[in-house]
Scaffold this motif. Structure first.
Motif, PDB file in Angstrom:
ATOM      1  N   THR A   1       0.959  -1.336   0.025  1.00  0.00           N
ATOM      2  CA  THR A   1      -0.140  -0.075   0.023  1.00  0.00           C
ATOM      3  C   THR A   1       0.771   1.404  -0.235  1.00  0.00           C
TER       4      THR A   1
ATOM      5  N   LYS B   1      -3.217   0.407  -3.476  1.00  0.00           N
ATOM      6  CA  LYS B   1      -4.136   1.014  -3.217  1.00  0.00           C
ATOM      7  C   LYS B   1      -4.480   2.102  -4.571  1.00  0.00           C
TER       8      LYS B   1
ATOM      9  N   SER C   1      -4.708  -8.000   8.685  1.00  0.00           N
ATOM     10  CA  SER C   1      -6.027  -7.326   8.785  1.00  0.00           C
ATOM     11  C   SER C   1      -6.797  -7.654   7.657  1.00  0.00           C
ATOM     12  N   SER C   2      -8.171  -7.487   8.264  1.00  0.00           N
ATOM     13  CA  SER C   2      -9.317  -7.562   7.344  1.00  0.00           C
ATOM     14  C   SER C   2      -9.244  -6.711   6.142  1.00  0.00           C
ATOM     15  N   HIS C   3      -9.374  -7.301   4.869  1.00  0.00           N
ATOM     16  CA  HIS C   3      -9.086  -6.481   3.782  1.00  0.00           C
ATOM     17  C   HIS C   3     -10.047  -7.227   2.431  1.00  0.00           C
ATOM     18  N   ASN C   4     -10.443  -6.263   1.514  1.00  0.00           N
ATOM     19  CA  ASN C   4     -10.970  -6.872   0.214  1.00  0.00           C
ATOM     20  C   ASN C   4     -10.411  -7.735  -0.431  1.00  0.00           C
TER      21      ASN C   4
ATOM     22  N   HIS D   1     -12.544 -11.285   6.641  1.00  0.00           N
ATOM     23  CA  HIS D   1     -12.525 -10.580   5.380  1.00  0.00           C
ATOM     24  C   HIS D   1     -13.974 -10.465   4.845  1.00  0.00           C
TER      25      HIS D   1
END
Length: 350
Positions: free
Chosen positions: A207, A227, A248-251, A275
């Motif tokens: 990112t 990103k 960590s939670s992400h798309n 997620h």
């Protein structure tokens, strides 16, 4: 047998010096004087009871490198003075299908972790590598063939190394394959090094533009800033395998659409929250898969260590004293380490 250690008495307590008991070596045991122990994010989660089921006193540590100081009467594969390692496992049932296949990490009757697992030894659960010595069944001890001066940086291979090596090996990363590594941290930096050494075209996702130079230095052939939607869109239908190390939670859709037909997104980071549910269309219309992977069995972990010794691969580390562990945990939360902390166990003597 007593030994000095560093651990926590409760979730809201700092880690502190303590004295713990180790069993005398049995017929098939190896006693190890620990030189270095890597610091894994799992240690922090367990000590601070961020995952359910922490048993106290808690002595974490499952990235252990040291030297054999005693062996049981029926141990034949190890000798006193030999350099060895212990990873995340110290026992399994040894008779289920997974154990028979050398995949002890998937033991169908529950494997025994190096710390925080029930055991007959005092205090009733396993105590890990933030300690001067440990006694482990010879089936779960590994040979270290790196030179002595690299041993501190070898320690994280016992978790971060095998966690990335196993899926890369399983999905056959190598020449002619394009492999993505999502996240450039403790796991991700090892994934880049190993995928590159296997001969895959290795692409790092980050990112942050500021990590581009680091990723290239680690061995990435390219860096994609995740990103940036326009940049991501340029790489659709390109990847054979994407290894997602992010904790960590992400798309996930952002990555499944980048896979070739029959490509796989493999998750090895454990998020604090689930997620978001991925879209089904990219999976159905490309026969793509989302999979997971967990460390590796003992045979594969030995294979990884030998591969890394041959290729000169170690982790990028910051060596600390045991007394600095709480500060190290706080820095880990802020991602303020490149890329793994390792404890110099000699510091326990003071």
């Amino acid at each position: 047998m007593t030994t000095k250690a560093y651990g926590a008495q409760a979730a809201d307590k700092s880690l502190e010096p303590m004295t713990i008991e180790r069993r005398q070596p049995g017929l098939h045991d190896v006693q190890i004087e620990i030189a270095y122990c890597g610091v894994c994010h799992s240690d922090l989660h367990t000590v601070r009871s961020e995952w359910a089921g922490t048993l106290y006193p808690c002595v974490p540590g499952h990235e252990i490198v040291g030297h054999v100081t005693a062996i049981g009467a029926e141990v034949t594969d190890f000798r006193v003075g030999e350099t060895v390692g212990v990873g995340c496992l110290v026992d399994s049932c040894q008779h289920c299908d997974s154990c028979h296949d050398g995949l002890e990490q998937f033991c169908e009757n529950g494997w025994t972790g190096t710390y925080n697992s029930p055991t007959k030894d005092a205090p009733g659960h396993t105590l890990g590598g933030y300690s001067q010595r440990i006694v482990v069944s010879d089936k779960f001890v590994l040979k270290i063939r790196h030179p002595e001066e690299q041993l501190a940086a070898v320690a994280p291979l016992l978790c971060a190394g095998i966690t990335t090596y196993s899926p890369l090996r399983h999905w056959e990363a190598g020449p002619g394959k394009t492999v993505g590594i999502v996240g450039i941290g403790g796991l991700g930096h090892m994934g880049i090094k190993i995928a590159h050494a296997m001969g895959a075209h290795t692409v790092a996702f980050s990112t942050s533009e500021s990590k581009r130079a680091d990723a290239l230095k680690l061995g990435a052939d390219e860096v994609i800033i995740s990103k940036d939607p326009a940049e991501m869109a340029k790489h659709k239908n390109r990847f054979d395998l994407i290894l997602d190390t992010v904790g960590s939670s992400h798309n996930l859709d952002a990555y499944t659409t980048l896979l070739k037909r029959d490509g796989t997104l493999c998750l090895i980071g454990v998020p604090e929250h689930p997620h978001p549910t991925p879209s089904i269309e990219p999976l159905i219309f490309g026969r793509r898969a989302i999979a997971g992977s967990l460390i590796g069995g003992i045979a594969e972990t030995q294979e990884m260590l030998d591969f890394c010794a041959e290729k000169g691969i170690v982790s990028d580390i910051e060596l600390i004293r045991a007394q600095e562990i709480d500060t190290a945990y706080d820095r880990m939360v802020k991602s303020d380490v490149k890329y793994r902390f390792v404890i110099d166990i000699a510091s326990l003597a003071s």
